[in-house]
Design an enzyme around this catalytic site. Structure first.
Site, PDB file in Angstrom:
ATOM      1  N   ASP A 149       0.847  -1.202   0.000  1.00  0.00           N
ATOM      2  CA  ASP A 149       0.000   0.000   0.000  1.00  0.00           C
ATOM      3  C   ASP A 149       0.885   1.255   0.000  1.00  0.00           C
ATOM      4  O   ASP A 149       0.907   2.036   0.947  1.00  0.00           O
ATOM      5  CB  ASP A 149      -0.949   0.014   1.203  1.00  0.00           C
ATOM      6  CG  ASP A 149      -0.219   0.030   2.550  1.00  0.00           C
ATOM      7  OD1 ASP A 149      -0.812   0.530   3.530  1.00  0.00           O
ATOM      8  OD2 ASP A 149       0.948  -0.418   2.618  1.00  0.00           O
ATOM      9  N   PHE A 194      -0.961  -0.826  12.557  1.00  0.00           N
ATOM     10  CA  PHE A 194      -1.862  -0.314  11.520  1.00  0.00           C
ATOM     11  C   PHE A 194      -2.341  -1.387  10.521  1.00  0.00           C
ATOM     12  O   PHE A 194      -3.542  -1.520  10.270  1.00  0.00           O
ATOM     13  CB  PHE A 194      -1.153   0.823  10.765  1.00  0.00           C
ATOM     14  CG  PHE A 194      -1.968   1.433   9.664  1.00  0.00           C
ATOM     15  CD1 PHE A 194      -1.767   1.046   8.341  1.00  0.00           C
ATOM     16  CD2 PHE A 194      -2.958   2.372   9.937  1.00  0.00           C
ATOM     17  CE1 PHE A 194      -2.526   1.588   7.318  1.00  0.00           C
ATOM     18  CE2 PHE A 194      -3.721   2.929   8.915  1.00  0.00           C
ATOM     19  CZ  PHE A 194      -3.510   2.536   7.603  1.00  0.00           C
ATOM     20  N   ASN A 195      -1.428  -2.131   9.910  1.00  0.00           N
ATOM     21  CA  ASN A 195      -1.827  -3.073   8.850  1.00  0.00           C
ATOM     22  C   ASN A 195      -2.850  -4.093   9.346  1.00  0.00           C
ATOM     23  O   ASN A 195      -3.775  -4.456   8.634  1.00  0.00           O
ATOM     24  CB  ASN A 195      -0.606  -3.825   8.304  1.00  0.00           C
ATOM     25  CG  ASN A 195       0.270  -2.952   7.429  1.00  0.00           C
ATOM     26  OD1 ASN A 195      -0.176  -1.910   6.955  1.00  0.00           O
ATOM     27  ND2 ASN A 195       1.519  -3.350   7.253  1.00  0.00           N
ATOM     28  N   ASP A 222       6.703   1.243   1.873  1.00  0.00           N
ATOM     29  CA  ASP A 222       6.418   0.272   0.809  1.00  0.00           C
ATOM     30  C   ASP A 222       7.271   0.576  -0.425  1.00  0.00           C
ATOM     31  O   ASP A 222       7.803  -0.324  -1.076  1.00  0.00           O
ATOM     32  CB  ASP A 222       4.956   0.333   0.397  1.00  0.00           C
ATOM     33  CG  ASP A 222       3.987   0.088   1.527  1.00  0.00           C
ATOM     34  OD1 ASP A 222       3.784   1.027   2.335  1.00  0.00           O
ATOM     35  OD2 ASP A 222       3.446  -1.026   1.618  1.00  0.00           O
ATOM     36  N   ASN A 233      -2.421   2.776   3.615  1.00  0.00           N
ATOM     37  CA  ASN A 233      -1.793   4.089   3.835  1.00  0.00           C
ATOM     38  C   ASN A 233      -2.619   5.205   3.195  1.00  0.00           C
ATOM     39  O   ASN A 233      -2.705   6.311   3.711  1.00  0.00           O
ATOM     40  CB  ASN A 233      -0.379   4.102   3.261  1.00  0.00           C
ATOM     41  CG  ASN A 233       0.593   3.372   4.167  1.00  0.00           C
ATOM     42  OD1 ASN A 233       0.442   3.402   5.391  1.00  0.00           O
ATOM     43  ND2 ASN A 233       1.565   2.689   3.575  1.00  0.00           N
ATOM     44  N   THR A 258       2.779  -6.048   2.575  1.00  0.00           N
ATOM     45  CA  THR A 258       3.280  -5.002   3.486  1.00  0.00           C
ATOM     46  C   THR A 258       2.212  -3.939   3.761  1.00  0.00           C
ATOM     47  O   THR A 258       2.540  -2.797   4.090  1.00  0.00           O
ATOM     48  CB  THR A 258       4.538  -4.324   2.910  1.00  0.00           C
ATOM     49  OG1 THR A 258       4.193  -3.701   1.656  1.00  0.00           O
ATOM     50  CG2 THR A 258       5.658  -5.326   2.700  1.00  0.00           C
ATOM     51  N   HIS A 281       9.626   0.183   8.167  1.00  0.00           N
ATOM     52  CA  HIS A 281       8.919  -1.078   8.415  1.00  0.00           C
ATOM     53  C   HIS A 281       9.032  -2.084   7.254  1.00  0.00           C
ATOM     54  O   HIS A 281       9.537  -3.183   7.418  1.00  0.00           O
ATOM     55  CB  HIS A 281       7.417  -0.817   8.628  1.00  0.00           C
ATOM     56  CG  HIS A 281       7.082   0.202   9.654  1.00  0.00           C
ATOM     57  ND1 HIS A 281       7.085  -0.043  11.018  1.00  0.00           N
ATOM     58  CD2 HIS A 281       6.693   1.501   9.506  1.00  0.00           C
ATOM     59  CE1 HIS A 281       6.704   1.053  11.666  1.00  0.00           C
ATOM     60  NE2 HIS A 281       6.468   2.008  10.791  1.00  0.00           N
ATOM     61  N   ASP A 282       8.517  -1.717   6.103  1.00  0.00           N
ATOM     62  CA  ASP A 282       8.212  -2.711   5.062  1.00  0.00           C
ATOM     63  C   ASP A 282       9.402  -3.419   4.437  1.00  0.00           C
ATOM     64  O   ASP A 282       9.301  -4.620   4.119  1.00  0.00           O
ATOM     65  CB  ASP A 282       7.348  -2.058   3.974  1.00  0.00           C
ATOM     66  CG  ASP A 282       5.963  -1.702   4.505  1.00  0.00           C
ATOM     67  OD1 ASP A 282       5.309  -0.832   3.924  1.00  0.00           O
ATOM     68  OD2 ASP A 282       5.540  -2.304   5.519  1.00  0.00           O
TER      69      ASP A 282
HETATM   70  O1  RIB Z   1       2.408   0.058  10.796  1.00  0.00           O
HETATM   71  C1  RIB Z   1       3.307   0.223   9.729  1.00  0.00           C
HETATM   72  C2  RIB Z   1       2.724  -0.303   8.454  1.00  0.00           C
HETATM   73  O2  RIB Z   1       1.556   0.441   8.134  1.00  0.00           O
HETATM   74  C3  RIB Z   1       3.656  -0.147   7.248  1.00  0.00           C
HETATM   75  O3  RIB Z   1       3.405  -1.174   6.330  1.00  0.00           O
HETATM   76  C4  RIB Z   1       3.231   1.159   6.667  1.00  0.00           C
HETATM   77  O4  RIB Z   1       3.517   1.253   5.262  1.00  0.00           O
HETATM   78  C5  RIB Z   1       1.743   1.106   6.880  1.00  0.00           C
HETATM   79  O5  RIB Z   1       1.184   0.334   5.847  1.00  0.00           O
HETATM   80 CA    CA Z   2       2.785  -0.615   4.037  1.00  0.00          CA
END
Ligand code: RIB
Ligand code: CA
Length: 312
Positions: free
Chosen positions: A11, A165-166, A16, A40, A124, A241-242
């Site tokens: 996303d 979040f994801n 990403d 996102n 991701t 993160h990703d």
């Molecule tokens: O919490 C972080 C994740 O949420 C990452 O994948 C960021 O790109 C968002 O998608």
């Molecule tokens: Ca992401």
């Protein structure tokens, strides 16, 4: 060296985008497709951002549009991190490519059906597309080698005190994936909050001198605004993160992980969307996840730097 066949579901999203640049620039992956998830930003924007990054890298990878919203819930976006367009900061040319006519789910099914070998899936973003695929094509599960995902966490949240979040955007989808029986590598906030990019790293990318290095630096300039304002505990770093989900496939030795049982809380008033990681195996349930919780940050950053150097 034989390239690992993978499918990426993302996303974009600043991190990403860097994940895509690591995957392509490393030269280690046969990327069968990119599918886009809403997270996102809206599906329309994450799709356009994926096409923009593919255009930047001049990569020949088909892109497929995924779900507009979670399985059962209304979409929540992270514009407070990624901006109005979802990848704010660098000015990128409009994509020359268009997305493919097949839907993301149909594309994943077609690719897995036609492949003579198993394929690794790298999500991701929210897991809506992957869960929908697993529900619609359960007979194709054995064609998935592994799911290497960014999401969840054991000891903290970023959108609620306990949820990442994801997972939080589509917890029902996440639960379907974690209960699927497919081997899973989970790069959650425990490791990604150690996968920090600092100003010195950003300048390193900027000094590479190619388009991609400049874009990575400008992406991280914008991405760091949120983290420096809202996460002072990270000492000026931004959680990249990703790329962890790809880096683990490249060199798992730069990480520390252990098999754990992980379940997703769906109904908790305070904890919906939380990945409940049995880190100390107190329930004695069969582990369903390789839980990643530590990283050699310098080696991680070097992997990304080496990959970005290979891009246009
Ligand atoms: O919490 C972080 C994740 O949420 C990452 O994948 C960021 O790109 C968002 O998608
Ligand atoms: Ca992401």
């Amino acid at each position: 060296m034989k390239k690992l066949p993978i499918l990426i579901d993302c996303d974009p999203g600043h991190d990403d985008a860097v994940m895509l640049m690591l995957a392509v620039g490393s030269g280690l992956f046969d990327i069968k497709a990119i599918t886009t998830s809403a997270g996102n930003q809206t599906q329309e924007k994450t799709l356009k951002n994926a096409l923009k990054i593919i255009t930047l890298m001049d990569a020949d990878i088909p892109v497929y549009k995924g779900s507009e919203k979670p399985l059962f819930r209304e979409l929540i976006i992270a514009d407070y991190v990624h901006g109005e367009m979802g990848m704010d900061g660098p000015s990128l040319p409009d994509p020359v490519l268009k997305h493919e006519p097949l839907s993301a789910i149909e594309a994943i099914a077609q690719i897995l059906t036609e492949s003579l070998e198993k394929i690794t899936v790298v999500p991701t973003g929210p897991l809506t597309n992957i869960a929908t695929f697993l529900l619609a094509y359960p007979h194709l599960k054995p064609k998935i080698e592994r799911i290497s995902l960014m999401g969840g966490g054991a000891f903290r949240g970023n959108i609620t005190p306990t949820a990442e979040f994801n997972i939080y955007v589509d917890p029902e989808a996440a639960s379907i994936v974690f209960n699927s029986g497919v081997p899973i590598t989970m790069c959650g906030l425990d490791v990604t909050h150690k996968a920090l990019v600092f100003q010195k790293d950003i300048e390193m990318f900027r000094e590479i001198g190619n388009k991609s290095g400049k874009v990575v630096a400008e992406l991280m300039d914008f991405f760091s605004i949120y983290y420096r304002r809202e996460r002072p505990e990270l000492a000026g770093g931004a959680a990249l993160h990703d790329p962890c989900s790809i880096a683990w496939l490249i060199d798992p030795s730069i990480f520390i992980s252990k098999p754990c049982h992980v379940a997703v809380e769906l109904t908790g008033t305070l904890t919906a969307g939380t990945t409940v990681v049995d880190f100390f195996d107190v329930l004695k349930k069969t582990p369903n996840v390789e839980f990643v919780y530590d990283i050699d940050r310098d080696k991680y950053m070097q992997l990304i730097y080496n990959a970005v150097q290979m891009l246009p």
